[in-house]
Design an enzyme around this catalytic site. Structure first.
Site, PDB file in Angstrom:
ATOM      1  N   TYR A 129       0.809  -1.221   0.000  1.00 42.74           N
ATOM      2  CA  TYR A 129       0.000   0.000   0.000  1.00 42.74           C
ATOM      3  C   TYR A 129       0.843   1.272   0.000  1.00 42.74           C
ATOM      4  CZ  TYR A 129      -4.423  -2.438   0.396  1.00 42.74           C
ATOM      5  OH  TYR A 129      -5.523  -3.210   0.122  1.00 42.74           O
ATOM      6  N   GLU A 215      -1.981 -30.815   7.649  1.00 45.75           N
ATOM      7  CA  GLU A 215      -1.945 -30.065   6.387  1.00 45.75           C
ATOM      8  C   GLU A 215      -3.130 -29.126   6.234  1.00 45.75           C
ATOM      9  OE1 GLU A 215      -2.474 -30.757   1.571  1.00 45.75           O
ATOM     10  OE2 GLU A 215      -2.190 -32.500   2.855  1.00 45.75           O
ATOM     11  N   ASP A 268      -2.477 -35.203   3.160  1.00 49.27           N
ATOM     12  CA  ASP A 268      -3.182 -36.034   2.187  1.00 49.27           C
ATOM     13  C   ASP A 268      -2.217 -37.005   1.512  1.00 49.27           C
ATOM     14  OD1 ASP A 268      -5.611 -34.797   2.643  1.00 49.27           O
ATOM     15  OD2 ASP A 268      -5.431 -33.403   0.957  1.00 49.27           O
TER      16      ASP A 268
END
EC number: 5.6.2.2
Length: 386
Positions: A129, A215, A268
């Site tokens: 910004y 995860e 996973d």
């Protein structure tokens, strides 16, 4: 009851003893840079530009190639480390294709210089910004801060640039933040955000037997709902909500350095999950920061490709590997650290042969609370990690 608990934790205690025995005391972390040294390194970059201009030549910035695996070496005690004399990328001030990036780097260097000089801090969002027209989008700032960190060989936090944490913690853990405030994860009804100033954390107190890296946020929240941390045994859970941010990785390292208890990864059974686990364990492109960002002692708890067969996960919960998955798997198997992990290679080869992957949530097809009441307790009791 006490005997039952001892049996429950026997494999975890055995692993901890093994990890403490194997700690390499000869691996010295790099010394912390003071503000004067950081300022000097920035000044040297600017002086180099001035010297080039004095010769009527266009200034050029030289950045290490962070995405080139040829630039890193592997040390089993530390993880991935950047090689001296790595291949580089040049950013020219007289080239239309790179002049904007040159200006962006120069602008951020000037902001960092002022921050270090005044001993103040800013987030990467604050920097964006500062000049949205120049930067265009947040991702440009994120990448350039990483480039500058590598170019100067200075950890990002030493540049006085903070990233907003996206990770969360819960479990048997309390500590003091850098501002003196006490954080007690046990007394909190919800997960606690990972600090944006992990380096400032002190007075860590915990009776946890292990740390579990989760995860996905959905799995993390499910384990919280099942009271996993309090019902099974004292433990700490942390999630980076997918690909881990630097603060989540710093926190995992901080917990290891302070508590020196086993750290397990629950990801996973797919190439993406395995890569996330490898980042916590071995590091990524920011390899010169390996001493503070990696934990080589991390063990793979699950979900293992072999678990899918062993537990007879329903066929409709298995997902065929895509071409992209197979490409990622091939890339992972070629990485330098896999040579030291034959059991991991075996699991990944099994995934490649079966051509299927599965999410942790697939275990809910066996039973709604199978993960927290059967899968993880049995893994911990019988040492089902690799």
């Amino acid at each position: 009851m006490e005997t039952g608990q001892q049996e429950q934790f026997a494999e975890i205690d055995k692993l901890r003893d093994e990890l403490l025995t194997n700690i390499k005391c000869d691996v010295e972390p790099p010394k912390q840079l003071d503000s004067r040294e950081v300022l000097t390194r920035i000044e040297n970059v600017i002086l180099g530009m001035v010297a080039t201009l004095s010769k009527d030549e266009a200034p050029v910035l030289v950045l290490p190639s962070r995405s080139d695996w040829a630039n890193v070496s592997f040390d089993s005690a530390v993880g991935l480390q950047m090689i001296a004399g790595s291949s580089v990328t040049t950013v020219r001030s007289d080239c239309p294709l790179s002049v904007k990036k040159f200006a962006q780097i120069f602008k951020i260097l000037s902001i960092i210089y002022k921050l270090v000089q005044s001993n103040s801090y800013a987030t990467k969002r604050d920097i964006y910004y500062n000049d949205t027209q120049l930067f265009g989008y947040q991702r440009a700032v994120d990448c350039i801060v990483d480039d500058i960190s590598c170019m100067l060989q200075v950890p990002r936090r030493t540049l006085h640039v903070l990233a907003t944490s996206k990770g969360f913690l819960c479990g048997d853990l309390s500590y003091l933040e850098g501002d003196g405030s006490r954080v007690n994860c046990l007394s909190s009804s919800a997960a606690v955000p990972v600090s944006s100033n992990v380096a400032g954390i002190k007075n860590i107190v915990s009776s946890a037997k292990f740390v579990l890296i989760v995860e996905k946020d959905a799995t993390f929240q499910r384990l919280i709902d099942d009271d996993f941390c309090s019902k099974l045994c004292p433990c700490i859970m942390i999630t980076g909500k997918g690909f881990p941010d630097v603060n989540s990785r710093l926190m995992v390292r901080k917990l290891w350095d302070t508590l020196q208890i086993p750290i397990f990864a629950l990801v996973d059974a797919d190439p993406h999950g395995i890569e996330i686990m490898c980042i916590y364990k071995y590091g990524s492109a920011m390899s010169f920061e390996a001493h503070s960002l990696t934990v080589p002692s991390v063990r793979w708890m699950g979900l293992l490709p072999s678990d899918l067969q062993r537990l007879r996960v329903p066929q409709d919960m298995l997902i065929p590997l895509t071409q992209r998955d197979e490409s990622k798997l091939h890339s992972l198997l070629r990485r330098p650290y896999l040579a030291s992990q034959p059991s991991w290679q075996k699991e990944m080869d099994l995934m490649r042969q079966n051509k299927v992957k599965a999410e942790i949530q697939s275990l809910s097809a066996i039973g709604p609370d199978f993960l927290s009441k059967v899968y993880l307790p049995n893994k911990l009791r019988y040492g089902g990690w690799i």
